[in-house]
Each structure stands twice: as structure tokens, then as C-alpha cells.
Scaffold this motif. Structure first.
Motif, short mmCIF file in Angstrom:
data_model
loop_
_atom_site.label_atom_id
_atom_site.label_comp_id
_atom_site.label_asym_id
_atom_site.label_seq_id
_atom_site.Cartn_x
_atom_site.Cartn_y
_atom_site.Cartn_z
N CYS A 1 40.97 22.11 9.08
CA CYS A 1 39.68 22.60 9.58
C CYS A 1 38.57 21.61 9.28
O CYS A 1 38.60 20.90 8.27
CB CYS A 1 39.34 23.93 8.91
N VAL A 2 37.58 21.60 10.16
CA VAL A 2 36.37 20.81 9.94
C VAL A 2 35.20 21.78 9.97
O VAL A 2 35.06 22.57 10.91
CB VAL A 2 36.17 19.74 11.05
N VAL A 3 34.38 21.72 8.95
CA VAL A 3 33.20 22.56 8.84
C VAL A 3 31.97 21.71 9.12
O VAL A 3 31.84 20.61 8.59
CB VAL A 3 33.09 23.17 7.42
N LEU A 4 31.08 22.21 9.97
CA LEU A 4 29.78 21.58 10.18
C LEU A 4 28.77 22.40 9.40
O LEU A 4 28.66 23.61 9.61
CB LEU A 4 29.41 21.55 11.66
N GLU A 5 28.06 21.76 8.49
CA GLU A 5 27.18 22.47 7.57
C GLU A 5 25.81 21.84 7.50
O GLU A 5 25.67 20.63 7.56
CB GLU A 5 27.79 22.49 6.17
N PHE B 1 39.02 23.06 0.57
CA PHE B 1 39.87 21.92 0.94
C PHE B 1 39.79 21.60 2.42
O PHE B 1 40.78 21.19 3.04
CB PHE B 1 41.32 22.14 0.47
N MET B 2 38.60 21.79 2.99
CA MET B 2 38.37 21.48 4.39
C MET B 2 37.55 20.20 4.50
O MET B 2 36.86 19.82 3.57
CB MET B 2 37.61 22.63 5.06
N LYS B 3 37.66 19.58 5.66
CA LYS B 3 36.81 18.43 5.94
C LYS B 3 35.42 18.96 6.29
O LYS B 3 35.28 20.08 6.76
CB LYS B 3 37.40 17.61 7.07
N CYS B 4 34.40 18.15 6.06
CA CYS B 4 33.05 18.64 6.27
C CYS B 4 32.16 17.56 6.87
O CYS B 4 32.15 16.42 6.40
CB CYS B 4 32.45 19.12 4.94
N ILE B 5 31.44 17.95 7.90
CA ILE B 5 30.36 17.13 8.46
C ILE B 5 29.07 17.79 8.02
O ILE B 5 28.83 18.97 8.33
CB ILE B 5 30.43 17.06 10.00
N PRO C 1 26.51 13.36 18.60
CA PRO C 1 27.67 14.17 18.99
C PRO C 1 28.91 13.34 19.29
O PRO C 1 30.03 13.75 18.95
CB PRO C 1 27.20 14.96 20.21
N ASP C 2 28.76 12.18 19.91
CA ASP C 2 29.93 11.35 20.22
C ASP C 2 30.61 10.87 18.94
O ASP C 2 31.83 10.87 18.83
CB ASP C 2 29.54 10.17 21.11
N LYS C 3 29.80 10.45 17.96
CA LYS C 3 30.35 9.98 16.69
C LYS C 3 31.07 11.13 15.97
O LYS C 3 32.19 10.94 15.46
CB LYS C 3 29.23 9.43 15.80
N ALA C 4 30.46 12.31 15.96
CA ALA C 4 31.10 13.46 15.30
C ALA C 4 32.40 13.83 16.02
O ALA C 4 33.41 14.10 15.36
CB ALA C 4 30.13 14.65 15.29
N PHE C 5 32.39 13.83 17.34
CA PHE C 5 33.58 14.19 18.10
C PHE C 5 34.72 13.19 17.84
O PHE C 5 35.87 13.60 17.60
CB PHE C 5 33.27 14.28 19.59
N GLU C 6 34.40 11.91 17.86
CA GLU C 6 35.43 10.90 17.61
C GLU C 6 35.98 11.03 16.19
O GLU C 6 37.18 10.88 15.97
CB GLU C 6 34.88 9.49 17.85
N TRP C 7 35.10 11.34 15.25
CA TRP C 7 35.54 11.52 13.86
C TRP C 7 36.48 12.72 13.76
O TRP C 7 37.51 12.67 13.09
CB TRP C 7 34.33 11.68 12.95
N ILE C 8 36.14 13.82 14.43
CA ILE C 8 36.98 15.03 14.41
C ILE C 8 38.34 14.72 15.04
O ILE C 8 39.38 15.11 14.50
CB ILE C 8 36.28 16.20 15.14
N LYS C 9 38.35 14.02 16.16
CA LYS C 9 39.61 13.69 16.81
C LYS C 9 40.49 12.82 15.92
O LYS C 9 41.71 12.96 15.94
CB LYS C 9 39.35 12.96 18.13
N GLY C 10 39.86 11.95 15.16
CA GLY C 10 40.61 11.01 14.31
C GLY C 10 41.14 11.70 13.09
O GLY C 10 42.06 11.29 12.44
#
Length: 171
Positions: A111-115, A128-132, A162-171
Motif C-alpha cells: 500500500c501507498v499512503v498519501l498524507e 509498514f506502508m509506503k508513504c508520500i 502528479p506525474d512524479k508521484a504516479f511514476e514513483w507509485i508504479k515503480g
């Protein structure tokens, strides 16, 4: 919070009555002042188009979340909408995020959390989640907790990409 306010100001209303009043006041303010950042909407559109399941996990009450999502047209994005009232403890405890992952059928580590708050970043990492992290308050120095995030936009929505966040999530 209501217990502390009731005690501090010697309020006569019950905790339930105070909570109803607080939620009504907050909802009145939120319904007239909440705006969607176009950059965040762009990210959510990308995630939706790519088939990522999304959930909203918030400290707000279920009634407030429903009213705001209805008004702002956000329901199409979220598979689940979870309030802190649905779990035992609120942020910075990880309960809401762990419960959300379980409802989505996704292991927490996937999971990725945006906070936007330090408490949310801490809760995400404790789950233990990834976080932006996209801090709502960007006055420097930032609280050290924000630096626990895996991806940090130090100046909040002013520098969110948004593009940077999306690419990071995909990776």
C-alpha cells in the motif's frame, strides 16, 4: 478530544452531544471551504485509469466523509471510505491504515499512503506502508516525522507533481 474539552471548560453537554455539535460546525465550514487540488485530482485520475484500488482513510467522521465526497464528486475514486471512528485508535496509531489494507485485500507493504499530516505519516510507516508526504503546513523546519516518508514534497501542494508521484507509485 471531546473529553478533554468537556473537562477543561466544564461543559454540561455529553460527549455525544459535543461530538454532534463539533461535526456540524466542521461540516458547515468544510462544505463551503474544501477544494480539490487539480494536481491531486490528476494523480487520482491516473491511478483510477491504471486500475489501482484507492481508499479514503480519514480521521473525520463517516457523515462528514460521505457529505464531502458526495459534494466534491470523489466517490468514483474510492473502493472504500474509512473513518477513524471505524477503528480502535486514531493516527498516529496505524489502525486505520491496517484496517483499510485488510478491507482492500492488499498486504500493508503493498500500500501507498498519501498524507498531509505528521500523524498520518507516522501511522503509515508504523503500518509498514509506503508513504508520500505532502505537508499541509509547510513552515520550515518541517516536523522531523515528514522525513520518514518515502517520497516527500517539502513545500506541499505548491510543489506536488502528479506525474512524479504516479511514476514513483508504479515503480
Amino acid at each position: 478530544m471531546m473529553t478533554d474539552l468537556k473537562k477543561k471548560y466544564q461543559l454540561k453537554e455529553s460527549i455525544g452531544e459535543l461530538l454532534i455539535k463539533k461535526n456540524k460546525l466542521y461540516l458547515d465550514i468544510a462544505m463551503n471551504n474544501t477544494r480539490i487540488y487539480p494536481e491531486m485530482l490528476a494523480l487520482m485520475d491516473k491511478l483510477l485509469d491504471a486500475g489501482y484500488p484507492m481508499a479514503l482513510a480519514s480521521g473525520s467522521s463517516p457523515e462528514i466523509l460521505k457529505a464531502l465526497c458526495d459534494k466534491l464528486g470523489l466517490n468514483k475514486y474510492f473502493t472504500k471510505i474509512i473513518s477513524a471512528e471505524d477503528v480502535g485508535r486514531s493516527k498516529p496509531e496505524p489502525d486505520i491504515f491496517l484496517h483499510t489494507a485488510k478491507l482492500l485485500g492488499t498486504p500493508p507493504e503493498n500500500c501507498v499512503v498519501l498524507e498531509d499530516s505528521k500523524y498520518g505519516v507516522e501511522a503509515a510507516k508504523r503500518a509498514f506502508m509506503k508513504c508520500i508526504a505532502i505537508p499541509y503546513l509547510t513552515e520550515k523546519p518541517l516536523d522531523f516525522t515528514f522525513y520518514m516518508a518515502d517520497l516527500l514534497f517539502e513545500n506541499g501542494m505548491n510543489t506536488f507533481q502528479p506525474d512524479k508521484a504516479f511514476e514513483w507509485i508504479k515503480g
